[in-house]
Scaffold this motif. Structure first.
Motif, short mmCIF file in Angstrom:
data_model
loop_
_atom_site.label_atom_id
_atom_site.label_comp_id
_atom_site.label_asym_id
_atom_site.label_seq_id
_atom_site.Cartn_x
_atom_site.Cartn_y
_atom_site.Cartn_z
N ALA A 26 78.85 25.09 61.77
CA ALA A 26 79.70 26.09 62.44
C ALA A 26 79.67 25.90 63.96
O ALA A 26 78.85 25.15 64.50
CB ALA A 26 79.20 27.49 62.08
N PHE A 27 80.50 26.65 64.64
CA PHE A 27 80.54 26.76 66.10
C PHE A 27 79.53 27.81 66.53
O PHE A 27 79.50 28.88 65.91
CB PHE A 27 81.95 27.19 66.54
CG PHE A 27 82.05 27.67 67.94
CD1 PHE A 27 82.18 26.77 68.99
CD2 PHE A 27 82.01 29.04 68.24
CE1 PHE A 27 82.25 27.23 70.30
CE2 PHE A 27 82.08 29.49 69.55
CZ PHE A 27 82.20 28.57 70.57
N LEU A 91 81.02 25.58 56.81
CA LEU A 91 80.90 27.00 57.13
C LEU A 91 81.66 27.28 58.42
O LEU A 91 81.44 26.61 59.44
CB LEU A 91 79.43 27.41 57.26
CG LEU A 91 79.19 28.92 57.37
CD1 LEU A 91 77.96 29.36 56.57
CD2 LEU A 91 79.08 29.40 58.80
N SER A 92 82.57 28.23 58.37
CA SER A 92 83.36 28.67 59.51
C SER A 92 84.12 27.51 60.15
O SER A 92 85.01 26.96 59.52
CB SER A 92 82.50 29.42 60.50
OG SER A 92 83.35 30.19 61.31
N MET A 93 83.76 27.07 61.36
CA MET A 93 84.47 25.92 61.94
C MET A 93 84.33 24.71 61.01
O MET A 93 85.26 23.91 60.89
CB MET A 93 83.92 25.58 63.33
CG MET A 93 84.64 24.43 63.99
SD MET A 93 84.08 24.10 65.68
CE MET A 93 82.51 23.28 65.39
N TYR A 96 87.13 24.95 58.72
CA TYR A 96 88.41 24.50 59.31
C TYR A 96 88.48 22.97 59.25
O TYR A 96 89.54 22.39 59.00
CB TYR A 96 88.54 24.91 60.79
CG TYR A 96 88.33 26.38 61.13
CD1 TYR A 96 88.50 27.39 60.19
CD2 TYR A 96 87.97 26.75 62.43
CE1 TYR A 96 88.32 28.72 60.54
CE2 TYR A 96 87.78 28.07 62.79
CZ TYR A 96 87.95 29.05 61.84
OH TYR A 96 87.75 30.36 62.19
N ARG A 130 89.73 32.63 72.99
CA ARG A 130 89.09 31.30 73.12
C ARG A 130 89.09 30.86 74.59
O ARG A 130 88.12 30.31 75.08
CB ARG A 130 89.87 30.24 72.33
CG ARG A 130 90.08 30.53 70.87
CD ARG A 130 88.95 30.06 70.03
NE ARG A 130 89.30 30.11 68.63
CZ ARG A 130 88.45 30.33 67.65
NH1 ARG A 130 87.18 30.53 67.90
NH2 ARG A 130 88.83 30.34 66.40
N MET A 149 77.75 35.35 70.99
CA MET A 149 77.94 34.92 69.61
C MET A 149 76.93 35.50 68.63
O MET A 149 77.26 35.68 67.45
CB MET A 149 77.90 33.38 69.51
CG MET A 149 79.13 32.68 70.02
SD MET A 149 80.69 33.20 69.25
CE MET A 149 80.46 32.64 67.55
N LEU A 153 77.53 36.19 64.70
CA LEU A 153 77.03 35.26 63.68
C LEU A 153 76.14 35.94 62.65
O LEU A 153 76.08 35.52 61.50
CB LEU A 153 76.26 34.12 64.35
CG LEU A 153 77.08 33.12 65.18
CD1 LEU A 153 76.16 32.19 65.97
CD2 LEU A 153 77.99 32.29 64.28
N MET A 188 89.72 24.60 68.09
CA MET A 188 89.96 25.68 67.12
C MET A 188 91.25 26.43 67.45
O MET A 188 92.01 26.80 66.55
CB MET A 188 88.76 26.63 67.07
CG MET A 188 87.55 26.02 66.40
SD MET A 188 86.26 27.22 66.00
CE MET A 188 85.59 27.61 67.61
N HIS A 241 77.84 36.37 59.10
CA HIS A 241 78.67 35.16 59.13
C HIS A 241 77.87 33.92 58.74
O HIS A 241 78.40 33.00 58.12
CB HIS A 241 79.20 35.04 60.57
CG HIS A 241 80.27 34.03 60.77
ND1 HIS A 241 81.42 33.99 60.02
CD2 HIS A 241 80.37 33.01 61.67
CE1 HIS A 241 82.18 32.99 60.46
NE2 HIS A 241 81.56 32.38 61.45
C1 MLT Z 1 82.20 29.63 63.65
O1 MLT Z 1 81.23 30.24 63.22
O2 MLT Z 1 82.36 28.41 63.45
C2 MLT Z 1 83.20 30.39 64.48
O3 MLT Z 1 82.93 31.75 64.42
C3 MLT Z 1 84.59 30.10 64.06
C4 MLT Z 1 85.61 30.77 64.93
O4 MLT Z 1 85.29 31.17 66.07
O5 MLT Z 1 86.77 30.87 64.50
#
Ligand code: MLT
Length: 264
Positions: A26-27, A91-93, A96, A130, A149, A153, A188, A241
């Protein structure tokens, strides 16, 4: 271990034997977030984790990348490791990026786990957020991003009762250079919508979400589960998260059940 991938030294771990499982972080974290899964699963599977460019022990990022570039780096690392088809866990990013892997390299995906993520692209408000976070990272560095964060998280119960987890996650964020954080945020913000992709996904898919996830709430996971034909949704109590790190036993059990059910 490190491998030169597309002009960057990528740090990775590759342990165990059997069906490969490839974990995408994740990010703004690193492969360290998957330690509970590495410990539990290397006895049964070949477990690969990596630091995306600009994270952890991988080279710093000095130019812009997209999430498709990250996906290409992941697949190039798999080529380097002689891994063809595999099960991906994002997970999350990381989720994506997994959508990008499926869009561009569907033959490499044997099964997928979409944890605490969403299919929608950013709204205009989300993109503005962002940009503001990138400014903060540039001015005040990774520690300001950690302050921002951590409550996103982790579940409130984790923040209150698990100072060890809070400390480990903060350390991971502090080890992410601000350049990596800024490139993630731009990548993102520019990512395409993956809603149309959902109905084209045919591989076995597990969707996992922490019950108290505020960043990508349970409704986002239900939305994906309703559209991916061969999918199962698991909600993990007592997790926010970062469900794999907050409740590793439940996460690992769900993952192992999924792999066993589909004989992956
Ligand atoms: C993550 O946990 O990777 C981020 O929360 C993803 C996001 O900011 O969209």
């Amino acid at each position: 271990m490190k491998a030169a991938i597309n002009g960057i030294n990528l740090a990775y771990t590759d342990k165990g034997q059997g069906t490969p499982l490839v974990f995408l972080h994740a990010f703004p974290l690193s492969k360290v977030m998957w330690q509970p899964q590495v410990h539990a699963l290397t006895e049964f599977y070949r477990v690969v984790t990596l630091d995306l460019p600009g994270h952890g022990e991988s080279d710093a990022l000095l130019w812009n990348l997209t999430l498709d570039d990250y996906a290409k780096d992941v697949v190039s690392l798999l080529d380097h490791l002689n891994i063809g088809q595999t099960v991906f866990i994002g997970l999350s990013m990381g989720g994506y990026i997994l959508f990008s892997v499926y869009r561009n390299f569907p033959d490499r995906v044997k099964g997928m786990v979409l944890a605490d993520t969403r299919a929608q692209a950013d709204s205009q408000e989300g993109k503005a957020g962002r940009r503001a976070m990138a400014q903060l990272a540039n001015k005040e560095g990774s520690s300001a991003i950690a302050d921002l964060m951590l409550p996103k998280l982790l579940a409130p119960s984790t923040v209150q009762q698990r100072p060890d987890i809070v400390k480990q996650v903060r350390t991971m964020i502090l080890q992410t250079p601000k350049e990596g954080i800024i490139v993630d945020l731009m990548a993102m913000a520019d990512r395409p919508d993956s809603i149309g992709l959902l109905s084209t996904i045919t591989c076995p898919t597990l969707i996992i979400v922490g019950e108290d996830d505020v960043a990508t709430p349970v409704t986002e996971s239900r939305y994906m589960a309703d559209r991916i034909t061969n999918s199962t949704l698991i909600t993990i109590p007592g997790a926010g998260h970062l469900s794999n790190f907050e409740q590793p036993a439940s996460f690992n059990q769900s993952l192992q059940n999924f792999l066993a059910t589909h004989r992956l």
